[in-house]
Design an enzyme around this catalytic site. Structure first.
Site, PDB file in Angstrom:
ATOM      1  N   LYS A  39       0.859  -1.200   0.000  1.00  0.00           N
ATOM      2  CA  LYS A  39       0.000   0.000   0.000  1.00  0.00           C
ATOM      3  C   LYS A  39       0.880   1.229   0.000  1.00  0.00           C
ATOM      4  CE  LYS A  39      -3.704  -2.055   2.699  1.00  0.00           C
ATOM      5  NZ  LYS A  39      -4.153  -2.247   4.073  1.00  0.00           N
ATOM      6  N   THR A  43       5.410   1.917   5.631  1.00  0.00           N
ATOM      7  CA  THR A  43       5.421   1.585   7.061  1.00  0.00           C
ATOM      8  C   THR A  43       4.766   2.684   7.880  1.00  0.00           C
ATOM      9  OG1 THR A  43       7.508   0.410   6.730  1.00  0.00           O
ATOM     10  CG2 THR A  43       6.939   0.994   8.990  1.00  0.00           C
ATOM     11  N   CYS A  44       5.151   3.916   7.640  1.00  0.00           N
ATOM     12  CA  CYS A  44       4.684   5.024   8.482  1.00  0.00           C
ATOM     13  C   CYS A  44       3.161   5.073   8.521  1.00  0.00           C
ATOM     14  CB  CYS A  44       5.260   6.339   7.958  1.00  0.00           C
ATOM     15  SG  CYS A  44       4.657   7.760   8.851  1.00  0.00           S
ATOM     16  N   LYS A  53       0.310   6.276  16.756  1.00  0.00           N
ATOM     17  CA  LYS A  53      -0.118   7.521  17.413  1.00  0.00           C
ATOM     18  C   LYS A  53      -1.625   7.505  17.683  1.00  0.00           C
ATOM     19  CE  LYS A  53       3.583   7.724  17.427  1.00  0.00           C
ATOM     20  NZ  LYS A  53       4.700   6.990  16.834  1.00  0.00           N
ATOM     21  N   GLY A 177      13.615  -4.462  24.120  1.00  0.00           N
ATOM     22  CA  GLY A 177      14.064  -3.250  23.435  1.00  0.00           C
ATOM     23  C   GLY A 177      13.378  -2.023  24.005  1.00  0.00           C
ATOM     24  N   ALA A 317      10.224   8.930   9.491  1.00  0.00           N
ATOM     25  CA  ALA A 317       9.449   9.288   8.301  1.00  0.00           C
ATOM     26  C   ALA A 317       9.882  10.643   7.752  1.00  0.00           C
ATOM     27  CB  ALA A 317       7.964   9.309   8.658  1.00  0.00           C
ATOM     28  N   HIS A 447       1.485  33.235  26.962  1.00  0.00           N
ATOM     29  CA  HIS A 447       1.234  32.748  28.326  1.00  0.00           C
ATOM     30  C   HIS A 447      -0.256  32.465  28.501  1.00  0.00           C
ATOM     31  CE1 HIS A 447       1.745  32.357  32.636  1.00  0.00           C
ATOM     32  NE2 HIS A 447       0.691  33.141  32.800  1.00  0.00           N
TER      33      HIS A 447
HETATM   34  C1  LIG Z   1       5.837   1.015  15.056  1.00  0.00           C
HETATM   35  C2  LIG Z   1       6.535   2.142  14.335  1.00  0.00           C
HETATM   36  C3  LIG Z   1       6.291   3.449  14.706  1.00  0.00           C
HETATM   37  C4  LIG Z   1       6.921   4.494  14.035  1.00  0.00           C
HETATM   38  N1  LIG Z   1       6.647   5.766  14.423  1.00  0.00           N
HETATM   39  C5  LIG Z   1       7.258   6.798  13.791  1.00  0.00           C
HETATM   40  C6  LIG Z   1       6.957   8.135  14.140  1.00  0.00           C
HETATM   41  O1  LIG Z   1       6.129   8.399  15.013  1.00  0.00           O
HETATM   42  N2  LIG Z   1       7.589   9.129  13.477  1.00  0.00           N
HETATM   43  C7  LIG Z   1       8.512   8.866  12.501  1.00  0.00           C
HETATM   44  O2  LIG Z   1       9.079   9.813  11.933  1.00  0.00           O
HETATM   45  N3  LIG Z   1       8.816   7.610  12.133  1.00  0.00           N
HETATM   46  C8  LIG Z   1       8.200   6.562  12.754  1.00  0.00           C
HETATM   47  N4  LIG Z   1       8.470   5.284  12.354  1.00  0.00           N
HETATM   48  C9  LIG Z   1       9.471   5.072  11.296  1.00  0.00           C
HETATM   49  C10 LIG Z   1       8.874   5.322   9.903  1.00  0.00           C
HETATM   50  O3  LIG Z   1       7.733   4.520   9.737  1.00  0.00           O
HETATM   51  C11 LIG Z   1       9.915   5.009   8.846  1.00  0.00           C
HETATM   52  O4  LIG Z   1      11.082   5.751   9.102  1.00  0.00           O
HETATM   53  C12 LIG Z   1       9.419   5.360   7.447  1.00  0.00           C
HETATM   54  O5  LIG Z   1       8.262   4.640   7.140  1.00  0.00           O
HETATM   55  C13 LIG Z   1      10.523   5.036   6.418  1.00  0.00           C
HETATM   56  O6  LIG Z   1      10.065   5.325   5.128  1.00  0.00           O
HETATM   57  P1  LIG Z   1      10.692   4.577   3.866  1.00  0.00           P
HETATM   58  O7  LIG Z   1      10.024   5.165   2.685  1.00  0.00           O
HETATM   59  O8  LIG Z   1      12.156   4.598   3.940  1.00  0.00           O
HETATM   60  O9  LIG Z   1      10.294   3.046   4.036  1.00  0.00           O
HETATM   61  P2  LIG Z   1       8.885   2.322   4.190  1.00  0.00           P
HETATM   62  O10 LIG Z   1       7.885   3.210   4.813  1.00  0.00           O
HETATM   63  O11 LIG Z   1       9.178   1.025   4.854  1.00  0.00           O
HETATM   64  O12 LIG Z   1       8.396   2.110   2.698  1.00  0.00           O
HETATM   65  C14 LIG Z   1       8.990   1.208   1.834  1.00  0.00           C
HETATM   66  C15 LIG Z   1       7.936   0.765   0.847  1.00  0.00           C
HETATM   67  O13 LIG Z   1       8.559  -0.012  -0.165  1.00  0.00           O
HETATM   68  C16 LIG Z   1       7.718  -1.083  -0.497  1.00  0.00           C
HETATM   69  N5  LIG Z   1       8.547  -2.126  -1.077  1.00  0.00           N
HETATM   70  C17 LIG Z   1       9.533  -2.835  -0.477  1.00  0.00           C
HETATM   71  N6  LIG Z   1      10.081  -3.691  -1.349  1.00  0.00           N
HETATM   72  C18 LIG Z   1       9.440  -3.529  -2.509  1.00  0.00           C
HETATM   73  C19 LIG Z   1       9.543  -4.135  -3.787  1.00  0.00           C
HETATM   74  N7  LIG Z   1      10.437  -5.099  -4.041  1.00  0.00           N
HETATM   75  N8  LIG Z   1       8.710  -3.731  -4.778  1.00  0.00           N
HETATM   76  C20 LIG Z   1       7.790  -2.766  -4.548  1.00  0.00           C
HETATM   77  N9  LIG Z   1       7.641  -2.156  -3.357  1.00  0.00           N
HETATM   78  C21 LIG Z   1       8.460  -2.544  -2.357  1.00  0.00           C
HETATM   79  C22 LIG Z   1       7.072  -1.477   0.824  1.00  0.00           C
HETATM   80  O14 LIG Z   1       5.861  -2.181   0.621  1.00  0.00           O
HETATM   81  C23 LIG Z   1       6.856  -0.114   1.474  1.00  0.00           C
HETATM   82  O15 LIG Z   1       5.589   0.410   1.178  1.00  0.00           O
HETATM   83  C24 LIG Z   1       7.824   4.217  12.980  1.00  0.00           C
HETATM   84  C25 LIG Z   1       8.054   2.892  12.579  1.00  0.00           C
HETATM   85  C26 LIG Z   1       7.415   1.868  13.252  1.00  0.00           C
HETATM   86  C27 LIG Z   1       7.658   0.456  12.800  1.00  0.00           C
END
Ligand SMILES: Cc1cc2nc3c(=O)[nH]c(=O)nc-3n(C[C@H](O)[C@H](O)[C@H](O)COP(=O)(O)OP(=O)(O)OC[C@H]3O[C@@H](n4cnc5c(N)ncnc54)[C@H](O)[C@@H]3O)c2cc1C
Length: 470
Positions: A39, A43-44, A53, A177, A317, A447
């Protein structure tokens, strides 16, 4: 849906890093293909920031209803209906997901759904079709990881992905952790009524945060009945009739219904053709320089997937957003500046919240910088007293260059207390604009707000404290 074709930019992965790059590149008139196997939002939106949140907000409502008597308001806390909490959480996610899909469509980004693989320095294959690009951006993100010999079963030994789908409040949980994710789940489950113990190998919770902030958090967690074992390495886990038993390196044994493994997230890069096409990969992370370039001129990488040698790269994120935008601007012909990772604000959204930007006094010492610091207690702040929260605002700055002079640049702001996360946006302006305490002391804070703790701490550092006594 397009069936193969040529684009200016092909982006593999539609999470925070990938979709931000797509949106910004489209503003330059670039033709963009965004490839996503699950989707868009990643992850975020679906398994991270947003659903956690929402849970934390439900937890805050539970705490408020339990404690309303303190404010003279009579309510009765009757319990948590987890399916209803999940449906509220899902409603939030779906609304934002729909909005994101609309925004991408509005900017004419072509969404390609399927499992993509880097086929050459300028192409990605998906479902048998090939998408070529003048440039390819890798943004496949991260996934929960475990420890050697500790297998997740998704039922009693779970990851944060599983925890977000749990349709009941567990009676007891051990959280392996004490980083951001572990601390946030501990906070939620305790508010929902579970018995919680965190196991952390480092000597403090939130090992990357200021020691003083961690101490306040630990004090409040203890009062909330959240247990923790610090400096305690995990040794083994076994199943019991009702859950799990965890043995620690210090010989202690803990039992609970569930074990949440929150020991960090590993990169998603295996089998995706990265190394074969000349991308440098270390322990699964794609190595990039400060502009998110790989050694292959046509390939960039952003987000949780990347490592920058010599830099602590936060998996957040907003870091993904910033890197995606930076890459799009570079490809759009602008000359963006590298990101200063010290200047990225960090928040743990537990009760109490912990928020920071810049460096700690310990890090300053390691870099040979002498500092002065002020620690302003929330007990002196009207709004914090109204809310009934405790905590502190610590500000550190370069020591004056002459005796009796004004401190130099603000190097770090470290906050702990209910709702302080929202205040870190001001702190990041102070840090990133190289402000000095005297600059901030001249600014008026409204304030009674919690933002006054930022003003008061800088007033004190500038030698003109108002409501402050050391
Ligand atoms: C429980 C939890 C809470 C969090 N809370 C926060 C927060 O409050 N604030 C914050 O800043 N960060 C938070 N984070 C971290 C944040 O979610 C990540 O830093 C952010 O989502 C990273 O973005 P990204 O685009 O690098 O990777 P991702 O969001 O992981 O996106 C990667 C995407 O690539 C897709 N993908 C992977 N491989 C393939 C492929 N071969 N072909 C096609 N698509 C593929 C995946 O499906 C995914 O949609 C949290 C993470 C977790 C697990």
């Amino acid at each position: 849906m397009a069936e193969g074709g040529h684009y200016d930019i092909v982006i593999l992965g539609g999470g925070s890093g990938g979709y931000a790059c797509a949106l910004r590149a489209a503003e330059f008139g670039k033709r963009v293909a965004l490839i996503e196997k699950d989707k868009v939002g990643g992850t975020c939106l679906h398994r991270g920031c947003i659903p956690t949140k929402a849970l934390l907000h439900a937890a805050e409502v539970a705490d408020s209803s339990r404690e309303s008597g303190k404010f003279g308001v009579r309510t009765a806390f009757e319990g948590i209906e987890m399916p209803a909490v999940l449906s509220y959480q899902q409603g939030v996610v779906e609304r934002l997901w729909k909005g994101l899909q609309g925004t991408l469509a509005g900017r004419k980004v072509d969404m390609i759904y399927g499992d993509g693989r880097l086929a050459s320095p300028t192409s990605v294959t998906v479902n048998g079709a090939t998408y070529t690009g003048d440039h390819v951006v890798l943004a496949t993100g991260s996934e929960p990881r475990s420890l050697p010999g500790l297998a997740l079963d998704g039922e009693r030994i779970i990851s944060s992905d599983d925890a977000l789908l749990l349709d009941r409040v567990p009676s007891s949980v051990i959280i392996l952790g004490g980083g951001v994710i572990g601390v946030e789940f501990a906070s939620v489950w305790r508010s929902f009524g579970a018995a919680v113990t965190i196991v952390e190998m480092a000597p403090q919770l939130l090992p990357l945060e200021d020691e003083g902030s961690a101490k306040v958090l630990q004090r409040v967690f203890r009062r909330r009945g959240i247990g923790f074992e610090l400096g305690a390495p995990f040794q083994s886990v076994s199943y019991t009739d009702t859950g799990v038993a965890v043995t620690l390196g210090n010989g202690k044994q803990l039992e609970a219904e569930l074990l949440l493994v929150a020991v960090g997230r590993g990169p998603v890069s295996a089998g995706l053709g990265y190394e074969e096409n000349g991308v440098a990969v270390t322990r699964g992370f794609v190595e990039v320089n400060a502009l998110c370039q790989t050694p292959v001129p046509t390939i960039s990488a952003v987000g949780d997937l990347v490592a920058i040698p010599g830099t602590a790269h936060p998996q957040l994120a907003h870091v993904g957003f910033a890197e995606g935008i930076m890459v799009a601007e570079r490809l759009g012909g602008l000359d963006p500046r590298p990101i200063d990772y010290d200047g990225v604000p960090r928040i743990t959204y537990s009760e109490p919240e912990v928020a920071s930007v810049g460096i700690t006094a310990v890090q300053a010492e390691q870099r040979g910088i002498s500092v002065v610091e002020v620690n302003y207690p929330l007990g002196g702040n009207g709004k914090s007293v109204i809310l009934g929260t405790q905590g502190q605002a610590k500000v550190i700055a370069e020591a004056p260059s002459v005796p009796g002079g004004q401190p130099g640049r603000v190097l770090g702001v470290h906050l702990v207390g209910s709702r302080v996360g929202e205040l870190i946006a001001e702190a990041q302006l102070i840090f990133n604009w190289d402000a000095e305490p005297d600059d901030v002391a001249a600014l008026i804070h409204p304030h009674p707000t919690q933002s006054e703790i930022i003003g008061e701490a800088h007033l004190a550092l500038a030698g003109k404290p108002l409501h402050f006594h050391a």
